[in-house]
Design a protein around this motif. Structure first.
Motif, PDB file in Angstrom:
ATOM      1  N   PRO A  32      31.805  -1.399 -48.724  1.00 54.43           N
ATOM      2  CA  PRO A  32      32.602  -0.169 -48.614  1.00 54.43           C
ATOM      3  C   PRO A  32      33.417   0.094 -49.880  1.00 54.43           C
ATOM      4  CG  PRO A  32      33.603  -1.953 -47.364  1.00 54.43           C
ATOM      5  CD  PRO A  32      32.282  -2.463 -47.827  1.00 54.43           C
ATOM      6  N   SER A  33      33.942   1.308 -49.986  1.00 47.12           N
ATOM      7  CA  SER A  33      34.794   1.662 -51.130  1.00 47.12           C
ATOM      8  C   SER A  33      35.994   0.733 -51.191  1.00 47.12           C
ATOM      9  CB  SER A  33      35.266   3.114 -50.995  1.00 47.12           C
ATOM     10  OG  SER A  33      34.178   4.003 -51.048  1.00 47.12           O
ATOM     11  N   GLY A  34      36.344   0.318 -52.406  1.00 45.83           N
ATOM     12  CA  GLY A  34      37.505  -0.541 -52.586  1.00 45.83           C
ATOM     13  C   GLY A  34      37.269  -2.000 -52.282  1.00 45.83           C
ATOM     14  N   SER A  35      35.998  -2.402 -52.130  1.00 41.98           N
ATOM     15  CA  SER A  35      35.698  -3.793 -51.770  1.00 41.98           C
ATOM     16  C   SER A  35      35.545  -4.707 -52.981  1.00 41.98           C
ATOM     17  CB  SER A  35      34.421  -3.856 -50.929  1.00 41.98           C
ATOM     18  OG  SER A  35      33.324  -3.308 -51.640  1.00 41.98           O
ATOM     19  N   SER A 163      24.620   8.597 -56.221  1.00 33.62           N
ATOM     20  CA  SER A 163      25.557   9.084 -55.200  1.00 33.62           C
ATOM     21  C   SER A 163      25.963  10.543 -55.383  1.00 33.62           C
ATOM     22  CB  SER A 163      26.813   8.202 -55.176  1.00 33.62           C
ATOM     23  OG  SER A 163      27.502   8.292 -56.414  1.00 33.62           O
ATOM     24  N   ALA A 164      25.938  11.047 -56.618  1.00 30.60           N
ATOM     25  CA  ALA A 164      26.415  12.407 -56.871  1.00 30.60           C
ATOM     26  C   ALA A 164      25.320  13.461 -56.720  1.00 30.60           C
ATOM     27  CB  ALA A 164      27.013  12.491 -58.275  1.00 30.60           C
ATOM     28  N   SER A 192      25.658   0.105 -54.494  1.00 32.83           N
ATOM     29  CA  SER A 192      25.405   1.282 -53.673  1.00 32.83           C
ATOM     30  C   SER A 192      26.011   1.117 -52.289  1.00 32.83           C
ATOM     31  CB  SER A 192      23.889   1.520 -53.550  1.00 32.83           C
ATOM     32  OG  SER A 192      23.622   2.626 -52.716  1.00 32.83           O
ATOM     33  N   HIS A 193      26.308   2.286 -51.664  1.00 32.34           N
ATOM     34  CA  HIS A 193      26.707   2.295 -50.252  1.00 32.34           C
ATOM     35  C   HIS A 193      25.474   2.379 -49.353  1.00 32.34           C
ATOM     36  CE1 HIS A 193      30.595   3.680 -51.965  1.00 32.34           C
ATOM     37  NE2 HIS A 193      31.119   3.162 -50.879  1.00 32.34           N
ATOM     38  N   GLU A 197      18.561   2.731 -49.918  1.00 26.74           N
ATOM     39  CA  GLU A 197      18.394   2.804 -51.372  1.00 26.74           C
ATOM     40  C   GLU A 197      18.263   1.403 -51.965  1.00 26.74           C
ATOM     41  OE1 GLU A 197      20.833   5.751 -53.543  1.00 26.74           O
ATOM     42  OE2 GLU A 197      21.656   3.984 -54.554  1.00 26.74           O
ATOM     43  N   VAL A 198      19.121   0.513 -51.535  1.00 27.70           N
ATOM     44  CA  VAL A 198      19.074  -0.860 -52.032  1.00 27.70           C
ATOM     45  C   VAL A 198      17.789  -1.553 -51.578  1.00 27.70           C
ATOM     46  CG1 VAL A 198      20.197  -3.114 -51.917  1.00 27.70           C
ATOM     47  CG2 VAL A 198      21.570  -1.061 -52.204  1.00 27.70           C
ATOM     48  N   ARG A 199      17.373  -1.301 -50.339  1.00 27.85           N
ATOM     49  CA  ARG A 199      16.148  -1.920 -49.837  1.00 27.85           C
ATOM     50  C   ARG A 199      14.942  -1.512 -50.682  1.00 27.85           C
ATOM     51  NH1 ARG A 199      11.783  -0.917 -47.002  1.00 27.85           N
ATOM     52  NH2 ARG A 199      12.300   1.281 -46.703  1.00 27.85           N
ATOM     53  N   ARG A 200      14.900  -0.249 -51.082  1.00 24.26           N
ATOM     54  CA  ARG A 200      13.764   0.255 -51.858  1.00 24.26           C
ATOM     55  C   ARG A 200      13.766  -0.269 -53.291  1.00 24.26           C
ATOM     56  NH1 ARG A 200      13.147   6.718 -50.440  1.00 24.26           N
ATOM     57  NH2 ARG A 200      12.676   6.493 -48.219  1.00 24.26           N
TER      58      ARG A 200
END
Length: 226
Positions: A32-35, A163-164, A192-193, A197-200
């Protein structure tokens, strides 16, 4: 090639404890954001300095608190793709791509040849004289990646590179990114969140929460965000 990260950095909310080793291929880092995802990348790149620990690239110390080694970013041979791409607004696409090569003090002829190669490879030759404000999100990303790859890094760090973008363009550029990473054949880290996307894109995955990094053994197969 092997990149070893064993660092600690005290942050306001928690202490970042990154302790992992990656090899050739893409490693995903989700959370998550800020992790602490981006902070981990910045420490590897030399933009931020850990409080203690070491970072080794093929046995060479990029950072070692015990030995008081802390190489500056330009000497680490690490390419960093920022979330907002960080293109220089007063430079054309062509000038953005060549700026890293000038720092390497390459001969002018060699710089021109390398820039032409990158403009062609990432399909932005027709954009060479445009400025970042005149580019779409996808064109900005291609320019940023071309600049990164022109520098011939030993490691690539990608901070939320898609992301954008809207979903249709994200799908298209994800395929291009996948091909680029496959051709790179050296260590890379994708933050990445998006689990899909990460799996691919990644062969190995880690999660990070409040500065703690661990392997993501039970990796989800459905599209989603952490």
């Amino acid at each position: 090639m092997e990149l070893e990260i064993r660092i600690r950095k005290n942050l306001k909310e928690f202490t970042l404890k990154a302790d992992f080793v990656i090899h050739d291929g893409c490693t995903g880092l989700m959370g998550p954001s800020g992790s602490g995802k981006s902070m981990t990348l910045k420490c590897i790149a030399g933009i931020e300095t850990p409080d203690e620990g070491r970072i080794l690239l093929d046995g060479k110390s990029l950072f070692d608190s015990g030995k008081k080694i802390n190489l500056p970013p330009q000497k680490r041979k690490i390419g960093y793709l920022f979330q907002g791409y960080a293109l220089f607004p007063n430079m054309t696409v062509e000038e953005n791509v060549q700026c890293g090569l000038k720092a390497k003090k390459m001969p002018k002829g060699q710089i021109k040849e390398r820039v032409e190669e990158m403009l062609e490879r990432f399909q932005i030759r027709e954009l060479a004289k445009r400025y970042p404000r005149q580019l779409s999100g996808g064109q900005k990303q291609r320019t940023a990646i071309a600049r990164l790859m022109a520098y011939e890094p030993e490691v690539i760090l990608l901070d939320e590179p898609l992301s954008a973008l809207d979903e249709e363009l994200r799908e298209e550029l994800q395929q291009e990114l996948s091909q680029m990473l496959a051709d790179f054949q050296k260590p890379s880290i994708l933050v990445s969140h998006d689990a899909e996307e990460v799996r691919r894109l990644c062969q190995k995955q880690y999660t990070i929460r409040e500065g703690r990094i661990q392997p993501y053994a039970d990796f989800p197969q459905k599209k989603g965000r952490l």
